[in-house]
Each structure stands twice: as structure tokens, then as C-alpha cells.
Design a protein around this motif. Sequence first.
Motif, PDB file in Angstrom:
ATOM      1  N   ARG A   1       0.849  -1.194   0.000  1.00 27.35           N
ATOM      2  CA  ARG A   1       0.000   0.000   0.000  1.00 27.35           C
ATOM      3  C   ARG A   1       0.882   1.239   0.000  1.00 27.35           C
ATOM      4  O   ARG A   1       1.920   1.267   0.661  1.00 27.35           O
ATOM      5  N   PRO A   2       0.466   2.283  -0.742  1.00 30.49           N
ATOM      6  CA  PRO A   2       1.297   3.494  -0.807  1.00 30.49           C
ATOM      7  C   PRO A   2       1.571   4.061   0.585  1.00 30.49           C
ATOM      8  O   PRO A   2       0.660   4.253   1.390  1.00 30.49           O
ATOM      9  N   GLY A   3       2.853   4.284   0.883  1.00 33.25           N
ATOM     10  CA  GLY A   3       3.244   4.885   2.144  1.00 33.25           C
ATOM     11  C   GLY A   3       3.196   3.970   3.338  1.00 33.25           C
ATOM     12  O   GLY A   3       3.397   4.435   4.471  1.00 33.25           O
ATOM     13  N   GLU A   4       2.941   2.673   3.146  1.00 35.19           N
ATOM     14  CA  GLU A   4       2.826   1.730   4.246  1.00 35.19           C
ATOM     15  C   GLU A   4       3.863   0.613   4.112  1.00 35.19           C
ATOM     16  O   GLU A   4       4.346   0.315   3.013  1.00 35.19           O
TER      17      GLU A   4
ATOM     18  N   ASP B   1     -20.276   1.786  -0.620  1.00 36.31           N
ATOM     19  CA  ASP B   1     -20.095   3.219  -0.408  1.00 36.31           C
ATOM     20  C   ASP B   1     -18.722   3.579   0.144  1.00 36.31           C
ATOM     21  O   ASP B   1     -18.444   4.765   0.383  1.00 36.31           O
ATOM     22  N   LEU B   2     -17.860   2.582   0.358  1.00 32.36           N
ATOM     23  CA  LEU B   2     -16.526   2.811   0.904  1.00 32.36           C
ATOM     24  C   LEU B   2     -15.477   2.259  -0.042  1.00 32.36           C
ATOM     25  O   LEU B   2     -15.789   1.809  -1.153  1.00 32.36           O
ATOM     26  N   GLY B   3     -14.209   2.297   0.400  1.00 30.72           N
ATOM     27  CA  GLY B   3     -13.144   1.691  -0.376  1.00 30.72           C
ATOM     28  C   GLY B   3     -13.190   0.176  -0.281  1.00 30.72           C
ATOM     29  O   GLY B   3     -14.169  -0.412   0.189  1.00 30.72           O
TER      30      GLY B   3
ATOM     31  N   ASP C   1     -11.542  -0.350   4.097  1.00 28.36           N
ATOM     32  CA  ASP C   1     -11.732   0.922   3.404  1.00 28.36           C
ATOM     33  C   ASP C   1     -10.420   1.422   2.787  1.00 28.36           C
ATOM     34  O   ASP C   1      -9.948   2.527   3.066  1.00 28.36           O
ATOM     35  N   VAL C   2      -9.846   0.595   1.912  1.00 28.86           N
ATOM     36  CA  VAL C   2      -8.562   0.911   1.280  1.00 28.86           C
ATOM     37  C   VAL C   2      -8.816   1.446  -0.128  1.00 28.86           C
ATOM     38  O   VAL C   2      -9.589   0.861  -0.896  1.00 28.86           O
ATOM     39  N   ALA C   3      -8.165   2.546  -0.474  1.00 30.90           N
ATOM     40  CA  ALA C   3      -8.381   3.176  -1.781  1.00 30.90           C
ATOM     41  C   ALA C   3      -7.556   2.528  -2.889  1.00 30.90           C
ATOM     42  O   ALA C   3      -8.004   2.443  -4.041  1.00 30.90           O
ATOM     43  N   GLU C   4      -6.355   2.052  -2.542  1.00 32.26           N
ATOM     44  CA  GLU C   4      -5.445   1.565  -3.590  1.00 32.26           C
ATOM     45  C   GLU C   4      -4.395   0.658  -2.967  1.00 32.26           C
ATOM     46  O   GLU C   4      -3.879   0.939  -1.884  1.00 32.26           O
TER      47      GLU C   4
ATOM     48  N   VAL D   1      -1.117  -7.684  -9.392  1.00 33.25           N
ATOM     49  CA  VAL D   1      -2.405  -7.059  -9.705  1.00 33.25           C
ATOM     50  C   VAL D   1      -2.520  -5.775  -8.890  1.00 33.25           C
ATOM     51  O   VAL D   1      -2.307  -5.779  -7.675  1.00 33.25           O
ATOM     52  N   HIS D   2      -2.859  -4.690  -9.566  1.00 36.09           N
ATOM     53  CA  HIS D   2      -3.050  -3.398  -8.924  1.00 36.09           C
ATOM     54  C   HIS D   2      -4.543  -3.148  -8.737  1.00 36.09           C
ATOM     55  O   HIS D   2      -5.313  -3.178  -9.698  1.00 36.09           O
ATOM     56  N   PHE D   3      -4.947  -2.898  -7.497  1.00 37.60           N
ATOM     57  CA  PHE D   3      -6.361  -2.713  -7.161  1.00 37.60           C
ATOM     58  C   PHE D   3      -6.635  -1.247  -6.824  1.00 37.60           C
ATOM     59  O   PHE D   3      -5.856  -0.605  -6.116  1.00 37.60           O
ATOM     60  N   VAL D   4      -7.773  -0.757  -7.321  1.00 39.32           N
ATOM     61  CA  VAL D   4      -8.199   0.617  -7.045  1.00 39.32           C
ATOM     62  C   VAL D   4      -9.694   0.608  -6.741  1.00 39.32           C
ATOM     63  O   VAL D   4     -10.472  -0.097  -7.401  1.00 39.32           O
ATOM     64  N   SER D   5     -10.097   1.395  -5.745  1.00 42.40           N
ATOM     65  CA  SER D   5     -11.508   1.624  -5.471  1.00 42.40           C
ATOM     66  C   SER D   5     -11.965   2.857  -6.243  1.00 42.40           C
ATOM     67  O   SER D   5     -11.320   3.909  -6.164  1.00 42.40           O
ATOM     68  N   VAL D   6     -13.073   2.728  -6.984  1.00 43.07           N
ATOM     69  CA  VAL D   6     -13.593   3.843  -7.792  1.00 43.07           C
ATOM     70  C   VAL D   6     -14.986   4.196  -7.275  1.00 43.07           C
ATOM     71  O   VAL D   6     -15.948   3.454  -7.509  1.00 43.07           O
TER      72      VAL D   6
END
Length: 316
Positions: free
Chosen positions: A199-202, A236-238, A276-279, A303-308
Motif C-alpha cells: 500500500r502506498p506509504g505503508e 459506499d466505501l473503499g 476501506d482501502v483506496a489503492e 495485480v493493482h487494485f483501485v476503489s472507484v
Amino acid sequence: MRALLVVNPRATATSEHSRDVLVRALSGTVDLTVRHTERRGHATTLARDAAESGVDVVVTLGGDGTVNEAVNGLLTASSAVSDRPGPLAGRLPALAVVPGGSTNVFARALGLPRDATDGTGVILDRLRDGRHRVIGLGRADDRWFTFTAGLGWDAATIRRVEQARRRGRTSTPALYLRAMSGQFLTGAGRKNPPLTLERPGETPDTGLSTVIVQNTAPWTYLGDRPVHLNPDASFDLGLDVTALRRLTIPRSARTVTELAWQAGDPRGKQVLRRHDVAEFTVVASRPQPFQLDGDYLGERQKVHFVSVPSALRVVC
């Protein structure tokens, strides 16, 4: 109102009679075109063409695989990838789902009846009233998903089930439980778990045997029983993530028991959860089975995952 009905004639819980009833009912409410899928991926083409031709709503009659294909068609239509500002949902036809598969996780997560006839009644009422809901979706690289994705054990389980169905077996909760148990006992206890969650920054989470991603709850159903891995997951969330670390056979047996008899919620040091993870990105040291919305899609190593958010209007 113009509508396209996408019918999967091979869906588990549909019949010619139920399809005829649905067509007659929809024809009294909308200007209806009916198309039957002829091969895997065909619903994607049909939904994309419908969106680009200005259809107002796409209705699917089939299982979660048909829904997934239709969603991917809508989200890859020219109107979806335009430069116009605002949420994707405002640029696209609405989606209406009539359950016709063996499990119908997406339809049931939306609160729709499991029975196709009852579901048709709800859809007709909502179309007449102009009611819909806007939901978020998940994206795995360039492929969209509505309720779940996974690498590792759960995808390997789906692969086993699909192989059994090609041999003539009927899709039932018992078949999934046997496939789940067999995959745990033969595949989940490897000495070197291959997956890493980045995860970015983690700090990366390493040493994972399987990664399951949810865009809503429940994760799946065993018949009428919902199975919850992350019960707080929401459209409704990530995205929510459940990952399992290296599992010994005793741990595997306990996890299978928890999933089967406690409707999910496995616990212990081997369980990793993220809410609730965005990316994020899942990386594997060797190719791993991969699934989206209950369809096995082969093996992947990254695999790259993104919440839209606000990606799709659904009639429900």
C-alpha cells in the motif's frame, strides 16, 4: 426509455419460461431489445455497444459472471472514458440485475430477491418510479469487479469448481465446500507463502497465502447463509482485504470449519484485515490463481487494485 436485456441462456437458475415472462414484463414498461450471449465475454460487447448507442438501462438475466461482463462493457464504453468531468455513473446507462445464476452474490448484496420472478417485480417497480442507487466499484488492473476479487486459495477453489462443472457436476454449496476443503488441505499449507500486499506509504504485508478483496458484504453465500470475512465492507466505501498467512493443516481445517459453520469471520494470527482501502497492489513470487466476481481468470504475479467511487447506477 430504451433498454437492452442481456440473457445468458446457460445460466443455472433460468428457463425458457422464466425468460419469456421477463421479456413480456419488461416490454410493457420499456422499449426493449433482447440479446442472448453466445460465448464468454459476449455480454461485455453487448453492454458496451448498448451504452454507445444511447440505451438508458442494461438489464442482465444470468449469474454474477454475466453481471461482471456487462459492467465491464459499460465501463469501457466511449462515454465512460470521455474527458467530461463528474462521476462515471452520470455518463452511463443504469444497470438492472435479475438473478439467474446459482449464487447471485451481487444481486443479493443490493437487497434484491433471490427468485428471478420476484426480482423482476422489484426491477419493474423501480424502473417505473425512476429509482436507482449509485455504487462504487473495484478495478483490478484494467478489469472492473462488483463484489469480490482474489489471488491464491479462493481463486484456486473457483478453478476446481469450474473444472467439476465442465465434467457435468451441478453448482451447489456442497460442491464449493468440497473444493474449498480440498484446496486448503492440498494447496494452502505451502512453506513459503508467495503473496505480498503493498500500500502506498505503508510497510508491505508479506508472507501471505491468499488475498481476498471485497467491494461489499457479504463475501459470498453458502446457499442461504451469508459468509462474512469483512462485514463492514460496503459499496459506499473503499475496498476491504482479508489475507491469510501460511496455514498448517490443523489451521486449514479450523478455517474451513469457521467459514462453513460460523458464516465466515476466521480469526487468529494467520488472518490479516484491512478496511476501506483506496489503492493497493498484490505481488506474488510465483504465478497465482486469480478470480474476479467468482470467475477464474488464470494466473497472475501482480495485480493493482483501485476503489472507484460513484462508478455505476444500479436499479434496486
